[in-house]
Structure formats: structure tokens, C-alpha cells
Design a protein around this motif. Structure first.
Motif, PDB file in Angstrom:
ATOM      1  N   SER A  66       0.824  -1.208   0.000  1.00 16.41           N
ATOM      2  CA  SER A  66       0.000   0.000   0.000  1.00 16.41           C
ATOM      3  C   SER A  66       0.859   1.261   0.000  1.00 16.41           C
ATOM      4  N   ASN A  67       2.089   1.133  -0.467  1.00 15.40           N
ATOM      5  CA  ASN A  67       3.049   2.239  -0.440  1.00 15.40           C
ATOM      6  C   ASN A  67       3.426   2.614  -1.872  1.00 15.40           C
ATOM      7  N   ASP A  68       3.110   3.836  -2.270  1.00 12.47           N
ATOM      8  CA  ASP A  68       3.467   4.286  -3.615  1.00 12.47           C
ATOM      9  C   ASP A  68       4.964   4.161  -3.871  1.00 12.47           C
ATOM     10  N   TYR A  71      -6.787   1.501  -0.609  1.00 10.75           N
ATOM     11  CA  TYR A  71      -5.622   2.061  -1.316  1.00 10.75           C
ATOM     12  C   TYR A  71      -5.770   1.868  -2.821  1.00 10.75           C
ATOM     13  N   GLN A  83      -8.390   4.207  -4.175  1.00 11.14           N
ATOM     14  CA  GLN A  83      -7.935   5.589  -4.207  1.00 11.14           C
ATOM     15  C   GLN A  83      -6.982   5.838  -5.372  1.00 11.14           C
ATOM     16  N   LYS A  84      -6.153   4.851  -5.695  1.00 10.29           N
ATOM     17  CA  LYS A  84      -5.264   4.985  -6.857  1.00 10.29           C
ATOM     18  C   LYS A  84      -6.073   5.162  -8.136  1.00 10.29           C
ATOM     19  N   GLY A 101     -11.766   7.541   1.201  1.00  5.74           N
ATOM     20  CA  GLY A 101     -10.340   7.731   0.995  1.00  5.74           C
ATOM     21  C   GLY A 101      -9.839   9.146   1.134  1.00  5.74           C
TER      22      GLY A 101
END
Length: 472
Positions: A185-187, A322, A325-326, A371
Motif C-alpha cells: 500500500s506504499n506508492d 488504497y 484511491q489509486k 479515501g
């Protein structure tokens, strides 16, 4: 209150990040667990991280009930071995550990937030404590190695690209599944993957060593299903396959880059890696499709929504949020009339029909409703998105109530910059609040399904602005 709709509105208050209460209940983990105060008896709250809730007969840590007698529970300071204290204080790890006592004696309370998905607290007692300390030191000694750390290694100290690639290769290859579970879940993780593919391509261009291409291919194979989260991953993978002369995988990766809207595709014609294949029929067709659809290249595609459904986790709603939201941040959505028009005029009517079936409920259920908590409902980015979609037929009517509620609150608590969107001062905010509630009323009347109208009206009652202004 949106997260805990069963709470009593008059007596509800937030106690801390993990706790809230009303007159009769305590709510843990944003309402995921509700406890009756009558059943709890005398209770106390210990402000640690995570918060410890102590009842008469047991304790709760992070929403988990533990077999510790609450009435006699005390924290015993200074009793942990020095080696364990050093581990707990090491910024590389997320470890919660303390020594406690209750009527049954001394115990260790332990939660390992670096355990790749299982952060359930443990209670260790009696003869099991000493072996536990030894095991803990061994585990964390292994984790201190750069290739074993759950988060990516620090490359800033390495000036040589080969050394950077070697360290990243070791990190990706060692316990990849566990590291991915922690970082997914980390860009920054997907940016690291993208950078690694580019680094391997650069080193191959410099040395001609095909092992760099193989390393890039191997990592891409592990993450192909998640590449849509940063579509340039597929584009650089296509470059890797082209240099390996793997034509079919190259074309497949390029088509994925196109379907997920990678920005790199604009430079496809000039990319040297694709030069030997420029006359390939599928590559020519892809170039034509890109040029034909360039004007709506940022719009949502069926393939993006299918990719989301393929990787959404049944047991990890935070990860699913996540992913959603992306999508909402990265793509523009069509309104229902636009989709109907495309279905009517396009030779790919089935595609547009399928896109409508997936994108309309996705948009209605999540857009501007999920989100955005970290930004705040009146954040500039939220409002800009609302201005883009406020006239969409498929926008949930609750969005108007949600923003009206925030305007209602901000009319009584100064929010200086928001007048850029909603006029000057309290009067401007209240006028816009009333206008949004009127739009909600009109949208509600346009819904044929009486059950859906009733559901939305009931949900609107949970917002102060609606209940104060519109309720009889």
C-alpha cells in the motif's frame, strides 16, 4: 460518527486515535469492536501505542482481547533485558513490548508490527519468557541485514549503479512475499520497482550483460498483476522483453501499458528497444489506437477495473481502499450519458457496455465518499474533484450532503482558504451549504427505487447539516 453509526449522537466523543465512547459503550478501532460499559465494569485507559484498555476481567490491545486479569494488571517498568530494550528502541522496527504483572504473575506483552501481516498481540508467561527473549534477538538480528529489512534499503550511500542493483536484487529476492505484503500500500514501493527496471536497462546498455535483463524480467513476473498501480512498470518491462527478443511478452506488456494509461507510451515510436519491431502489425495497431484515443487517454478503462478486481484482497480492506484511491486519483471517469453514447456509436459496443457495468457502481459507491479522510472534506484537491464531477448523474447524492455538512461546520469554525470555492465568509458557506442540500433533495426525487430513496435519506440523517436544516 460516519464510522460508528450505532453510537449515541448526544453522548458520543472521541477519546483517542483508537478509542471512542458514548454513554453505554466503548468503541475500539474506529468502531470495529464495541464493548458494553456495564460488562466492562470499572475500566481504565493506558495511553501507550497501541492504546491499552483495561477492564475488570481482561485487557484489550489494538482491539484484541487478551488473557490478562484487568483489575490486577500493572506495567512493570525497567524489567526487560537490555538487548530487548535496544530492539524496541531501534527505529528500523515497529515493536511493542512491555513487562507486566497480574494476579497470575509476571508476563511479557508483545506485538510485532513488522511481522508482515500478523500483528496480533501475544502474552508470554513463566518458563516461556527466557526462550522468547532469545528467539526475539535471533529474529531481529536477521532483520537487521539490509536485504532482510521489511522496507527498502538505503541506496544513498552507494555511488555505483552496480552496487545499487546488487543490493536491490538481494532485497527483492529474499522473502519477497512478506516484504510485498508489508509494502503493497506504499506508492514508494512501486516507484522502486519502476526504478529497478530502469536501472537494469541502463546497466545492460552499459555492459551488455544479459543477467540484468533476466533480473528485471524476474521481478516483473512477480509483480505483473500489480503493475497497473504504476503503469510505466509495464512499459519498461516491454523494453526488457524487446532487448531479450521476446516478442509476445513485449507486445503483451506494451498493451498493458496502453490499457492502464502509462504516460511513456507517447515516446514508443522513438524508443530504440522497439526499433526492430516497428513494422510488427500489432505494434502498428497499438500506435494507431494510442493516437486515436490520445484525447481521452486519462479516462478510466475496463482493464483497470478488472485489474483492481483481480488483486483486491478479501481480508485486507485497507489495501482495497488504497487500490480504489489509486483509481480515483489516477483516472477521469465517464458519466452515464457519455458511456451510452460510446456504446451506441462504437464498433466495440460490448466493451463500452462492460465498462459502464463496472465503472458506474464503482464511481457511485466511492467517488468523494471514500479515501479522503487524511485530506479533509474541504481540502482544495477534494473540492476541485467535486467541481469536476458535481453535475455527473452517477455521482452519489450523499456527496452533496457530505460537503454541505462540512460547509455547515466551517461556517462556525473559520476556514480561510475555502472561500476560493464557496464565496466569502459565513454567509457564503451557508448559502452553498443550502444549495447543496437542495441538489440532494432534487437528486433524491429523481430516483425511482423507493427503497434506495429511503436508504439515502436515512444515511443523510447521519450528517448534522441535514438533520438540523432538513429534518422535520
Amino acid at each position: 460518527m460516519e464510522l460508528i453509526p450505532v453510537a449515541d449522537r448526544k453522548s458520543f466523543r472521541v477519546i483517542g486515535e483508537e478509542l471512542a465512547e458514548d454513554a453505554d459503550h466503548l468503541f475500539l478501532r474506529r468502531g470495529a469492536l464495541s464493548l458494553s460499559k456495564q460488562e466492562l465494569g470499572e475500566y481504565r485507559i493506558i495511553e501507550t501505542s497501541p492504546t491499552i484498555l483495561v477492564g475488570e476481567t481482561r485487557i484489550w490491545v489494538g482491539g484484541h482481547a487478551l488473557d490478562v486479569h484487568g483489575a490486577s494488571f500493572e506495567i512493570k517498568p525497567g524489567g526487560l533485558p537490555e538487548a530487548v530494550v535496544r530492539i524496541a528502541q531501534d527505529g528500523n522496527f515497529s515493536l511493542f513490548i512491555l513487562l507486566g504483572t497480574d494476579r497470575d504473575g509476571e508476563f511479557v506483552l508483545f506485538r510485532d508490527d513488522a511481522s508482515y501481516g500478523d500483528a496480533t498481540p501475544q502474552v508470554i508467561r513463566g518458563e516461556a519468557i527466557a526462550p522468547f527473549y532469545e528467539h526475539l534477538e535471533q529474529v531481529f538480528e536477521q532483520r537487521r541485514r539490509p536485504e532482510n529489512k521489511r522496507f527498502p534499503p538505503d541506496l544513498s550511500r552507494l555511488s555505483d549503479d552496480k552496487a545499487r542493483q546488487a543490493l536491490l536484487t538481494a532485497w527483492f529476492e529474499n522473502a519477497f512475499a512478506e516484504k510485498f505484503a508489508y509494502n503493497r500500500s506504499n506508492d514508494g514501493f512501486y516507484a522502486l520497482v519502476d526504478g529497478y527496471l530502469r536501472l537494469c536497462l541502463s546497466l545492460y546498455a552499459e555492459t551488455g550483460d544479459a543477467s540484468y535483463l533476466e533480473a528485471a524480467r524476474a521481478l516483473y513476473a512477480r509483480l505483473e498483476a500489480y503493475g497497473w498501480l504504476l503503469p510505466s512498470i509495464h512499459y519498461h518491462a516491454a523494453r526488457v522483453f524487446a532487448l531479450r527478443e521476446d516478442v509476445e511478452p513485449m507486445l503483451e506488456a506494451l498493451y498493458r501499458a496502453y490499457q492502464y494509461r502509462a504516460p511513456n507510451l507517447a515516446g514508443m515510436s522513438e524508443e530504440e528497444a522497439f526499433a526492430p519491431f516497428r513494422d510488427h502489425p500489432r505494434l502498428l495497431a497499438l500506435r494507431e489506437r494510442y493516437q486515436r484515443e490520445e484525447a481521452r487517454y486519462r479516462y478510466i478503462t475496463l482493464e483497470v477495473l478488472e485489474a483492481y478486481e483481480a488483486v483486491a484482497a478479501a481480508d485486507d480492506e485497507a489495501f482495497n481502499r488504497y487500490l480504489r484511491q489509486k483509481i480515483m486519483d489516477g483516472y477521469v471517469f465517464y458519466d452515464a450519458p457519455q458511456l451510452a453514447e460510446q456504446e451506441a456509436v462504437s464498433e466495440q459496443a460490448d466493451y463500452w457496455r462492460a465498462l459502464a457495468e463496472k465503472s458506474i457502481p464503482f464511481f457511485r459507491n466511492y467517488m468523494l465518499l471514500e479515501g479522503l479522510e487524511a485530506l479533509g472534506p474541504l481540502d482544495k484537491r477534494v473540492l476541485e474533484r467535486f467541481q469536476s464531477y458535481r453535475d455527473y448523474r452517477i455521482l452519489s447524492p450523499l456527496v452533496y450532503v457530505k460537503l454541505a455538512d462540512e460547509l455547515f461546520k466551517s461556517a462556525h469554525h473559520w476556514t480561510p482558504w475555502s472561500e476560493k470555492f464557496f464565496g466569502q465568509g459565513q454567509q457564503g458557506r451557508m448559502q452553498e451549504c443550502m444549495a447543496l442540500l437542495e441538489v440532494f433533495r432534487q437528486r433524491l426525487e429523481q430516483i425511482d427505487d423507493a427503497g434506495e430513496r429511503q436508504r439515502l435519506a436515512a444515511a443523510a440523517e447521519g450528517y448534522e447539516a441535514y438533520s438540523f436544516i432538513c429534518s422535520p
